[in-house]
Structure formats: structure tokens, C-alpha cells
Motif scaffolding. Sequence first.
Motif, PDB file in Angstrom:
ATOM      1  N   PHE A  82       0.778  -1.236   0.000  1.00 34.71           N
ATOM      2  CA  PHE A  82       0.000   0.000   0.000  1.00 34.71           C
ATOM      3  C   PHE A  82       0.815   1.296   0.000  1.00 34.71           C
ATOM      4  CE2 PHE A  82      -2.880   3.242   1.891  1.00 34.71           C
ATOM      5  CZ  PHE A  82      -3.813   3.268   0.865  1.00 34.71           C
ATOM      6  N   SER A  83       1.753   1.476   0.928  1.00 35.03           N
ATOM      7  CA  SER A  83       2.432   2.771   1.051  1.00 35.03           C
ATOM      8  C   SER A  83       3.944   2.596   1.090  1.00 35.03           C
ATOM      9  CB  SER A  83       1.977   3.502   2.314  1.00 35.03           C
ATOM     10  OG  SER A  83       2.482   2.843   3.468  1.00 35.03           O
ATOM     11  N   SER A  84       4.660   3.692   0.828  1.00 37.20           N
ATOM     12  CA  SER A  84       6.125   3.656   0.892  1.00 37.20           C
ATOM     13  C   SER A  84       6.606   3.361   2.304  1.00 37.20           C
ATOM     14  CB  SER A  84       6.713   4.974   0.383  1.00 37.20           C
ATOM     15  OG  SER A  84       6.254   6.072   1.144  1.00 37.20           O
ATOM     16  N   GLU A  85       5.885   3.871   3.306  1.00 41.68           N
ATOM     17  CA  GLU A  85       6.286   3.631   4.697  1.00 41.68           C
ATOM     18  C   GLU A  85       6.207   2.148   5.038  1.00 41.68           C
ATOM     19  OE1 GLU A  85       5.044   7.801   4.208  1.00 41.68           O
ATOM     20  OE2 GLU A  85       4.017   5.899   3.772  1.00 41.68           O
ATOM     21  N   LYS A 115      -7.073   1.123  -6.671  1.00 43.42           N
ATOM     22  CA  LYS A 115      -5.628   1.202  -6.484  1.00 43.42           C
ATOM     23  C   LYS A 115      -5.258   0.618  -5.123  1.00 43.42           C
ATOM     24  CE  LYS A 115      -3.182   4.561  -7.937  1.00 43.42           C
ATOM     25  NZ  LYS A 115      -2.555   5.876  -8.215  1.00 43.42           N
ATOM     26  N   LEU A 116      -4.309  -0.307  -5.129  1.00 48.10           N
ATOM     27  CA  LEU A 116      -3.865  -0.956  -3.901  1.00 48.10           C
ATOM     28  C   LEU A 116      -2.431  -0.585  -3.547  1.00 48.10           C
ATOM     29  CD1 LEU A 116      -5.427  -4.493  -4.490  1.00 48.10           C
ATOM     30  CD2 LEU A 116      -6.372  -2.576  -3.190  1.00 48.10           C
ATOM     31  N   LEU A 117      -1.842   0.333  -4.330  1.00 46.50           N
ATOM     32  CA  LEU A 117      -0.499   0.844  -4.032  1.00 46.50           C
ATOM     33  C   LEU A 117      -0.480   2.320  -4.384  1.00 46.50           C
ATOM     34  CD1 LEU A 117       2.442  -0.042  -3.165  1.00 46.50           C
ATOM     35  CD2 LEU A 117       2.974  -0.063  -5.601  1.00 46.50           C
ATOM     36  N   GLN A 118      -0.083   3.156  -3.431  1.00 45.49           N
ATOM     37  CA  GLN A 118      -0.020   4.586  -3.687  1.00 45.49           C
ATOM     38  C   GLN A 118       1.074   4.889  -4.707  1.00 45.49           C
ATOM     39  OE1 GLN A 118       0.557   6.152   0.278  1.00 45.49           O
ATOM     40  NE2 GLN A 118      -1.621   6.088   0.747  1.00 45.49           N
ATOM     41  N   ASP A 119       0.875   5.948  -5.488  1.00 45.64           N
ATOM     42  CA  ASP A 119       1.814   6.295  -6.552  1.00 45.64           C
ATOM     43  C   ASP A 119       3.234   6.478  -6.034  1.00 45.64           C
ATOM     44  OD1 ASP A 119      -0.190   6.217  -8.441  1.00 45.64           O
ATOM     45  OD2 ASP A 119      -0.614   8.367  -8.326  1.00 45.64           O
ATOM     46  N   GLU A 120       3.373   7.143  -4.894  1.00 44.43           N
ATOM     47  CA  GLU A 120       4.706   7.421  -4.361  1.00 44.43           C
ATOM     48  C   GLU A 120       5.406   6.170  -3.842  1.00 44.43           C
ATOM     49  OE1 GLU A 120       4.951   7.035  -0.887  1.00 44.43           O
ATOM     50  OE2 GLU A 120       2.808   6.656  -0.679  1.00 44.43           O
ATOM     51  N   ALA A 121       4.670   5.075  -3.722  1.00 41.10           N
ATOM     52  CA  ALA A 121       5.258   3.853  -3.176  1.00 41.10           C
ATOM     53  C   ALA A 121       6.034   3.048  -4.207  1.00 41.10           C
ATOM     54  CB  ALA A 121       4.168   2.985  -2.554  1.00 41.10           C
ATOM     55  N   VAL A 122       5.840   3.351  -5.488  1.00 43.86           N
ATOM     56  CA  VAL A 122       6.522   2.578  -6.529  1.00 43.86           C
ATOM     57  C   VAL A 122       8.035   2.718  -6.410  1.00 43.86           C
ATOM     58  CG1 VAL A 122       6.836   2.260  -9.017  1.00 43.86           C
ATOM     59  CG2 VAL A 122       4.555   2.747  -8.106  1.00 43.86           C
ATOM     60  N   ASN A 123       8.510   3.935  -6.144  1.00 40.72           N
ATOM     61  CA  ASN A 123       9.958   4.140  -5.990  1.00 40.72           C
ATOM     62  C   ASN A 123      10.507   3.372  -4.803  1.00 40.72           C
ATOM     63  OD1 ASN A 123      10.230   5.793  -8.226  1.00 40.72           O
ATOM     64  ND2 ASN A 123       9.890   7.673  -7.079  1.00 40.72           N
ATOM     65  N   ALA A 124       9.743   3.323  -3.701  1.00 39.90           N
ATOM     66  CA  ALA A 124      10.184   2.558  -2.533  1.00 39.90           C
ATOM     67  C   ALA A 124      10.275   1.077  -2.857  1.00 39.90           C
ATOM     68  CB  ALA A 124       9.232   2.790  -1.357  1.00 39.90           C
ATOM     69  N   LEU A 125       9.332   0.592  -3.648  1.00 39.39           N
ATOM     70  CA  LEU A 125       9.362  -0.803  -4.086  1.00 39.39           C
ATOM     71  C   LEU A 125      10.639  -1.088  -4.876  1.00 39.39           C
ATOM     72  CD1 LEU A 125       7.429  -3.416  -4.385  1.00 39.39           C
ATOM     73  CD2 LEU A 125       7.014  -2.528  -6.672  1.00 39.39           C
ATOM     74  N   LEU A 129      12.771  -2.944  -1.917  1.00 39.36           N
ATOM     75  CA  LEU A 129      12.235  -4.309  -1.837  1.00 39.36           C
ATOM     76  C   LEU A 129      12.701  -5.203  -2.979  1.00 39.36           C
ATOM     77  CD1 LEU A 129      10.509  -5.978   0.040  1.00 39.36           C
ATOM     78  CD2 LEU A 129       8.480  -5.297  -1.259  1.00 39.36           C
ATOM     79  N   ILE A 130      12.667  -4.701  -4.188  1.00 36.08           N
ATOM     80  CA  ILE A 130      13.085  -5.523  -5.328  1.00 36.08           C
ATOM     81  C   ILE A 130      14.520  -6.035  -5.176  1.00 36.08           C
ATOM     82  CG2 ILE A 130      13.635  -5.423  -7.809  1.00 36.08           C
ATOM     83  CD1 ILE A 130      11.008  -3.970  -8.249  1.00 36.08           C
ATOM     84  N   PRO A 131      15.466  -5.238  -4.645  1.00 34.64           N
ATOM     85  CA  PRO A 131      16.831  -5.768  -4.479  1.00 34.64           C
ATOM     86  C   PRO A 131      16.939  -6.955  -3.513  1.00 34.64           C
ATOM     87  CG  PRO A 131      16.860  -3.375  -4.450  1.00 34.64           C
ATOM     88  CD  PRO A 131      15.419  -3.778  -4.390  1.00 34.64           C
ATOM     89  N   LEU A 132      15.905  -7.197  -2.701  1.00 34.32           N
ATOM     90  CA  LEU A 132      15.917  -8.316  -1.759  1.00 34.32           C
ATOM     91  C   LEU A 132      15.287  -9.578  -2.348  1.00 34.32           C
ATOM     92  CD1 LEU A 132      14.709  -6.445   1.473  1.00 34.32           C
ATOM     93  CD2 LEU A 132      17.071  -7.001   0.839  1.00 34.32           C
ATOM     94  N   SER A 133      14.769  -9.486  -3.569  1.00 35.75           N
ATOM     95  CA  SER A 133      13.883 -10.533  -4.076  1.00 35.75           C
ATOM     96  C   SER A 133      14.610 -11.686  -4.751  1.00 35.75           C
ATOM     97  CB  SER A 133      12.885  -9.922  -5.063  1.00 35.75           C
ATOM     98  OG  SER A 133      13.556  -9.443  -6.218  1.00 35.75           O
ATOM     99  N   THR A 134      14.046 -12.858  -4.563  1.00 38.56           N
ATOM    100  CA  THR A 134      14.436 -14.048  -5.324  1.00 38.56           C
ATOM    101  C   THR A 134      13.711 -14.062  -6.658  1.00 38.56           C
ATOM    102  OG1 THR A 134      14.722 -15.254  -3.248  1.00 38.56           O
ATOM    103  CG2 THR A 134      14.535 -16.574  -5.265  1.00 38.56           C
TER     104      THR A 134
END
Length: 269
Positions: A82-85, A115-125, A129-134
Amino acid sequence: MIIAKALTIAGSDSGGGAGIQADLKTFQELDAYGMSIITAVTAQNTLGVHGVYPVPIEGIVEQIDAIGNDMGTNALKTGMLFSSEIIEAVSERIHHYQWDNVVIDPVMIAKGGAKLLQDEAVNALIDTLIPLSTVVTPNIPEAEMITNRKINTVEDRKKAAKDIVQMGATSVVMKGGHGSADDVVDLFFDGETFVEMTSPRIDTRHTHGTGCTFSAAITAELAKGVEIKQAVLTAKDFIRAAIETELGIGEGHGPTNHWAYKKRSVKSF
């Protein structure tokens, strides 16, 4: 006896077709012990999302710590954050516990368009988060948002998959359900090799929670020690069975059948 443990960090779906509920059903069907961290409560049914109520950050962190300080996990997936936080807090805790076998389902838009993810959260993702992913499991609209790239062809999907690996993901499964061709092409990329997984499109409106279920199936298989490509192939079989054997629940986008795969497996013996 070794128990495979699988953790989902996602939102709750009151209709039971997606989110935490779909993940736990999938874990159970694939013989993994399921645990959950709820990031948001949704008022939701087959007709749409009627309300989203995020859990306070401290509540999310306490849930993660409760698992991390006692039970641990062999694999985990994230869904609706949902959010960057929330993304930043979840990423920090995953890094803290050094958990691996991390499946990122970048849930952004519900079947009904909410919408289930705020626009500003995409950069946080992208940044945390993506660098931790398998493995990251976007559908085509989600991949477009993550990569800022328009995707029309399989070659476009390959370019987007390479972009996501360059962001730090170990591998990507780009789901093809949003395409328009008669066949669905799901694209797997491990950083070196592309595998196109093709299957006939199923004509049904009962597809609510397909992305959650698919990523949960991958997570369950990784928790059991299955290598990533085989985990993806099993997950594809699982979700195909779940879509083909529809339940017919609800007036809108109905849920998939989470027990169909195991019933087929039992009948095959």
C-alpha cells in the motif's frame, strides 16, 4: 519431520479470494505451514474493493518480529503493501532477519480497478524491496509501472524483465494474463535465460486472486527447497487448475478454486 514454513506479508481480503486468505489456502494445499503478517484490512468482495484500512507501521513491525524472534520462515512473499512507509518497514525487517527465498508480488491494482499501491510507493518498491527478491511476479500493467516502459509484445516483456533484474531482482516471472492473444504467455527470466510458458487462455470471469495465488504457490515450493524454475512451473500448474475448475462464487470477479490442484494430483495416481 521437517516442516516447510511459508510467510505472507499482505493485505486481508474479506471475500477470501485474494490476499492473506488466498495465500494461506495455497500454502496449505502445497504442504507448507502458513504464517501471515497483515498490512491492511480491505472491505472486499467479487464486485470490488469498498475500503482499505492500513495497519499502523508499529503493528506490522511487531507482527514480523513475532515471527522472526521465534518461528522464522523458509520462504516469504509480499503482496499488498500500500504505502512507501510500509514497504520500507517490511524491507528493513526482511534485511534484519536475513530472510531469503523472497517472492515479491507487486500488487498495485485490484481486478475491479481499485488502487492498492499509492503512486509514491513505486519508488520505494524499486529502491528497497526488489533488491531483496528471489523472484518478482508482475503482470503486464504492474511491469509497465515499475519499468516506466510500454509493453505490447513479448520482446517488450523481455526488455522489462531485464530492467527488473537490473534493479536487483534475482529472477522475474512476467505474467501474461493481461495480454489479448488466444494463448497466455508467462515469461520467466533468471538473469541469463528466458523461458516462455504458453497455455491456452481460459474464458472465465472467475480470476480474482490469481496473482496472489500464483506467487503463494511459488513461495510454498521454495519453502520446501524446490529450485526456482521448478517452483514457477508447479505454480503455473497450480493456478491453471484453480482457474479451470471454477467455483462460481459471487456476481463479479469470482475467486479461483484453491483445492483443484491437489484433487487433480490425487486422481492422477
